[in-house]
Design a protein around this motif. Structure first.
Motif, PDB file in Angstrom:
ATOM      1  N   TYR A  42      -8.119   2.695  -1.108  1.00  0.00           N
ATOM      2  CA  TYR A  42      -8.223   1.267  -1.367  1.00  0.00           C
ATOM      3  C   TYR A  42      -9.632   0.782  -1.035  1.00  0.00           C
ATOM      4  O   TYR A  42     -10.164   1.080   0.038  1.00  0.00           O
ATOM      5  CB  TYR A  42      -7.203   0.492  -0.518  1.00  0.00           C
ATOM      6  CG  TYR A  42      -5.777   0.770  -0.915  1.00  0.00           C
ATOM      7  CD1 TYR A  42      -5.159   0.032  -1.925  1.00  0.00           C
ATOM      8  CD2 TYR A  42      -5.045   1.783  -0.309  1.00  0.00           C
ATOM      9  CE1 TYR A  42      -3.851   0.294  -2.304  1.00  0.00           C
ATOM     10  CE2 TYR A  42      -3.740   2.057  -0.674  1.00  0.00           C
ATOM     11  CZ  TYR A  42      -3.147   1.304  -1.680  1.00  0.00           C
ATOM     12  OH  TYR A  42      -1.854   1.570  -2.056  1.00  0.00           O
ATOM     13  N   ILE A 101      -8.494  -6.466  -2.853  1.00  0.00           N
ATOM     14  CA  ILE A 101      -8.244  -5.037  -2.646  1.00  0.00           C
ATOM     15  C   ILE A 101      -8.071  -4.368  -4.006  1.00  0.00           C
ATOM     16  O   ILE A 101      -7.292  -4.839  -4.845  1.00  0.00           O
ATOM     17  CB  ILE A 101      -7.001  -4.818  -1.764  1.00  0.00           C
ATOM     18  CG1 ILE A 101      -7.228  -5.456  -0.384  1.00  0.00           C
ATOM     19  CG2 ILE A 101      -6.687  -3.340  -1.621  1.00  0.00           C
ATOM     20  CD1 ILE A 101      -6.036  -5.353   0.533  1.00  0.00           C
ATOM     21  N   ALA A 127      -7.405  -0.730  -6.206  1.00  0.00           N
ATOM     22  CA  ALA A 127      -6.878   0.635  -6.165  1.00  0.00           C
ATOM     23  C   ALA A 127      -6.547   1.084  -7.574  1.00  0.00           C
ATOM     24  O   ALA A 127      -5.904   0.348  -8.338  1.00  0.00           O
ATOM     25  CB  ALA A 127      -5.637   0.711  -5.277  1.00  0.00           C
ATOM     26  N   PRO A 167       0.829  -1.217   0.000  1.00  0.00           N
ATOM     27  CA  PRO A 167       0.000   0.000   0.000  1.00  0.00           C
ATOM     28  C   PRO A 167       0.860   1.264   0.000  1.00  0.00           C
ATOM     29  O   PRO A 167       1.943   1.291   0.587  1.00  0.00           O
ATOM     30  CB  PRO A 167      -0.799  -0.128   1.309  1.00  0.00           C
ATOM     31  CG  PRO A 167      -0.831  -1.594   1.579  1.00  0.00           C
ATOM     32  CD  PRO A 167       0.492  -2.121   1.109  1.00  0.00           C
TER      33      PRO A 167
END
Length: 263
Positions: free
Chosen positions: A150, A226, A228, A144
């Protein structure tokens, strides 16, 4: 007369050519494709076996041609990059050959047998090749980043939760097995997920808060995705519930040690 095993000749040259092509590719481009580097190393190893059987093929001109063919699996276009890669591979081969020659002289190994006269070099080559592969894979694993939103989708025992989180560099919580822990606002968990958490015997994670020592109940999701910037990643991490207030619109805190694997 000492026996020469063809498979060892192939293995030694494959490892050496793999290392040479890896560094040539690393210096000429951003991403190394191991499958293409392995193909090129296989061509180089095959050439070494043929040169052993037919000594005239061991001439410098043939070696240069073989090197150019070795670089083909990594791409011949654009031509400028191909010739750059060939030049870097030639440079790396000279440097690498010099290192091997120095090792042979330092250890008083017979030079006429090349590295076959010093089997320990085979293990060093194998260790070096394995090391650069592991390091490359480790460097490719994204983590990250600050300033990025996110979207987190987690499933556990049939219950699902969708969260929005950001990187908290202070979240260094880890499970006993070394997995990262994502802190989730309890209010965002939902009744179905809370019910499943209460039903199962789940671990807790000790942490320090503004009010003192605390213990956060956590669980390992059956599925954790996840997203992003339009890219989705698979992850393996615990989610820990906390009675905490986050900036408006956010419901989770990711840790800097969380590993993301592109889907």
């Amino acid at each position: 007369m000492k026996k020469v095993y063809i498979e060892l000749v192939f293995l030694d040259n494959f490892l050496m050519d793999f290392i040479i092509l890896f560094f040539a590719a690393r210096l000429s481009e951003k991403r190394v494709k191991f499958s293409r580097v392995s193909m090129g190393a296989g061509i180089g190893a095959l050439y070494s076996v043929l040169a052993l059987a037919f000594p005239p093929l061991g001439g410098f001109a043939f070696k240069c041609i073989a090197l150019a063919v070795m670089c083909l699996p990594m791409g011949a276009r654009p031509a400028k990059r191909y010739f750059l890669r060939c030049g870097l591979a030639l440079l790396c081969s000279f440097l690498f050959g010099g290192c091997i020659l120095f090792a042979m002289l330092a250890l008083d190994a017979p030079l006429h047998a090349a590295y076959l006269g010093l089997p320990i070099l085979r293990y060093l080559l194998l260790g070096l090749a394995a090391g650069i592969v592991l390091l490359e894979l480790l460097l490719r694993t994204p983590h990250p980043k600050q300033g990025t939103d996110y979207l987190i989708h987690a499933e556990f025992s049939g219950a699902a939760v969708n969260l929005r989180g950001f990187l908290d560099t202070g979240n260094l919580l880890q499970s006993p097995g070394g997995l990262s822990v994502i802190i989730v606002a309890r209010s965002a968990a939902g009744s179905a997920l809370l019910e499943q958490i209460e039903r199962h015997a789940l671990p807790s994670f000790p942490c320090r808060t503004a009010s003192g020592e605390s213990s956060l109940p956590g669980f390992l999701p059956d599925k954790l995705i996840i997203t992003a910037k339009g890219k989705s990643y698979a992850a393996k991490a615990y989610l820990a519930l906390a009675d905490t207030s986050l900036p408006e619109g956010y419901t989770a805190l990711l840790g800097p040690n969380l590993k993301l694997f592109p889907l």
